[in-house]
Design an enzyme around this catalytic site. Structure first.
Site, PDB file in Angstrom:
ATOM      1  N   GLU A   1       0.621  -0.910  -0.030  1.00 24.56           N
ATOM      2  CA  GLU A   1       0.241   0.112   0.562  1.00 24.56           C
ATOM      3  C   GLU A   1       0.984   1.148   0.026  1.00 24.56           C
ATOM      4  OE1 GLU A   1      -2.553  -0.561  -1.061  1.00 24.56           O
ATOM      5  OE2 GLU A   1      -2.681  -3.020  -0.373  1.00 24.56           O
ATOM      6  N   GLY A   2       1.525   1.506  -0.718  1.00 22.18           N
ATOM      7  CA  GLY A   2       2.623   2.494  -1.170  1.00 22.18           C
ATOM      8  C   GLY A   2       3.689   2.587   0.121  1.00 22.18           C
TER       9      GLY A   2
END
Length: 598
Positions: free
Chosen positions: A443-444
């Site tokens: 998610e980054g």
């Protein structure tokens, strides 16, 4: 085998005594009838499900993992996972916060946040399956057409259909502007989508009759880069006009990733070979819609690490009280036994208290963010909605990065408490460490979160949102300064708040002269900001506890709050000093290193 007890008392403390969520919820017509008893009852039932159904299959699920049948492309999750999902659906849990219009219960996010934490403590790999489906629901609710909402949202709300987010490709992860998956328009308004996606959590399983994949792809005439990305609904099984299921779509799992942790979750490689899809929103505007899901996932990933921090702490604490090793340096504490329990040793307590402090600070922050989300979506005052949304955007990268970094630190510390036994699989501690490690990556990555926080959320709006939060810190400091019993917490927080403004201005100035300076300072900057946020909440919690004690309470719970706050401010908070030094050291010691990295 590890155990888990839902931290209901601490959740109730945060919700009702620190945040006063019921008062905040009553300001929103949607939740006007919500009372503390109802909130507590739902959370208690969620805890029973987590501890009674999910936790017993966590270790075995990690052992067994998922199995792919290459001939059929079907994936079988570990034993008990499908049955647990059926109980989840039967209990109505998928519908908890969904819109009543689509069959949901319409409860506030502050409830779901607590339930999610407990499910992640009990079994993160399993909890990711429904977590992904909820993300699809949120994205379609915000950007889907009326027809798409009518077709897909009731089935996701009921738990009959699951979902995924399909972003990453073999050659591109964070840099989605490089993706190559193609979407070719058809005469009937659908699209034929071809490409490969990897690292797709919950990408294939047998829990549900259908899986709704949200896929990023490019139209034939799309601009290059991120401005040429569109979003498509690609169901595993095609959905007919009347909402019933049709034939199998051309999206298949071709492999399961062999990975370090979360073995019970099917992390899939997916191949799309002319799969049928329908566009969500406008052409080339897919990232806008997908960011709804991605931002929700970032908050969710922070909650995953919070859950692991809590369960690791619980097990390490129990072990430290029982395990006998050596004598206390100041003399025997259990003279009737051959050795003292290891909890008497200062460094063991340091490790335990590190996990406890990171869990309690994280719980307060995630609950606060959940309330901000409720206010941003449902408050009748537009100004409140706007302010809540701005603060939530500011805090989201802190939740994702600071909590996941802390979670890995905490689970490692708790494994260390077990000594050699922590390295043994059956005790469960090494699984918590392995599972926690992914949360810092997906998610980054946390570096991406730090760049987003400093570059966009702070410098991008000239510090407006940061100053607004700083005003809240200043107000709390002013309110608390009159209480001499809180001085040990007020002084370090006030000192950092003062230094942080100068720190932010200096880093911003360095970034204006050389953008690489932002990249060099971002990670340290986010951790300093994370401690500032945690310090704010620890002062709030300590203030409540102090008032209870001053009012005559003999409840050890409140004494524990003050002791944990003191540990946090004296042992963990000082990290900010070294972080500001390293951030200010500049980019030269990183980029002027060609010889060192030749």
């Amino acid at each position: 085998m590890p155990s888990y007890t839902p931290p209901l008392r601490d959740m109730q403390f945060v919700l009702h005594e620190v945040l006063n969520v019921t008062d905040a919820l009553k300001a929103m017509p949607r939740f006007a009838d919500m009372d503390a008893d109802t909130l507590d009852a739902v959370i208690e039932e969620g805890g029973k499900f987590a501890a009674g159904v999910l936790q017993p299959i966590n270790l075995s699920g990690d052992d067994e993992g998922c199995t792919l049948d290459p001939a059929t492309h079907a994936v079988k999750p570990p034993k008990g996972f499908k049955e647990a999902y059926a109980q989840y659906v039967e209990g109505g849990w998928p519908a908890l916060t969904c819109e009543p219009e689509f069959g949901g219960q319409g409860l506030p996010q502050v409830v779901s946040n607590c339930v999610s934490e407990m499910m992640n403590s009990a079994n993160q790999a399993w909890a990711m399956y429904p977590g992904l489906a909820h993300g699809v629901y949120a994205a379609l609710l915000a950007h889907g057409s009326d027809a798409q909402k009518k077709t897909f949202l009731p089935k996701i709300t009921s738990g009959e259909w699951a979902g995924t987010m399909c972003l990453t490709e073999p050659h591109c992860g964070t840099d989605l502007g490089l993706l190559r998956t193609k979407a070719v328009p058809q005469a009937d308004g659908t699209y034929r989508i071809t490409g490969s996606k990897i690292f797709i959590s919950a990408g294939e399983h047998d829990f549900t009759d259908n899986i709704i994949h949200l896929v990023l792809a490019r139209l034939p005439d799309a601009p290059v880069g991120s401005k040429g990305i569109s979003l498509f609904i690609v169901p595993k099984v095609k959905v007919k006009a009347d909402g019933t299921l049709g034939e199998r779509n051309a999206i298949y799992c071709t492999a399961i990733e062999h990975k370090m942790g979360i073995h019970g979750n099917a992390t899939c490689q997916l191949s799309l070979d002319g799969a049928e899809g329908q566009m969500v929103g406008q052409p080339n505007k897919g990232l806008m819609a997908m960011f709804v899901m991605m931002n929700g996932a970032r908050l969710g990933v922070g909650n995953q690490s919070l859950g692991l921090t809590e369960v690791a702490f619980q097990n390490a604490l129990a072990y430290a009280k029982d395990r006998l090793q050596m004598r206390s340096l100041s003399g025997p504490k259990a003279p009737d036994k051959p050795a003292d329990p290891i909890i008497v040793h200062p460094d063991v307590r340091r490790m335990l208290l590190t996990a406890k402090a990171y869990a309690e600070g994280g719980r307060a922050l995630t609950a606060h963010c959940a309330l901000l989300l409720d206010q941003a979506e449902h408050h009748p005052d537009e100004a409140v909605r706007k302010e809540s949304g701005a603060q939530l955007a500011l805090l989201t990268p802190i939740v994702k990065a600071f909590l996941t970094d802390n979670g890995f630190t905490a689970t490692n510390a708790c494994m260390q408490v077990f000594g050699g036994h922590g390295y043994i699989h059956e005790n469960g501690m090494e699984q918590f460490v392995r599972d926690a490690r992914i949360n810092m990556i997906y998610e980054g990555t946390n570096t991406v979160q730090a760049l987003d926080f400093l570059g966009r959320k702070v410098l991008g709006d000239q510090g407006t949102a940061l100053r607004a939060f700083g005003a809240q810190v200043a107000a709390l400091l002013k309110e608390s300064s009159a209480n001499s019993n809180l001085a040990q917490f007020v002084k370090p927080l006030a000192s950092l708040a003062e230094k942080f403004n100068e720190f932010a201005m200096q880093i911003g100035y360095q970034g204006m002269t050389d953008p690489d300076e932002v990249g060099a300072a971002a990670g340290d900057f986010l951790r300093v900001a994370g401690h500032l946020v945690f310090g704010y909440f620890f002062l709030r919690m300590a203030s409540v506890a102090q008032k209870k004690i001053a009012g005559g309470s003999n409840d050890g719970f409140y004494r524990a709050k003050l002791q944990t706050a003191r540990f946090y401010f004296e042992r963990l908070f000082p990290e900010t000093a070294s972080l500001m030094i390293t951030a200010r050291s500049g980019v030269g010691n990183l980029l002027s290193t060609d010889a060192a990295l030749a």
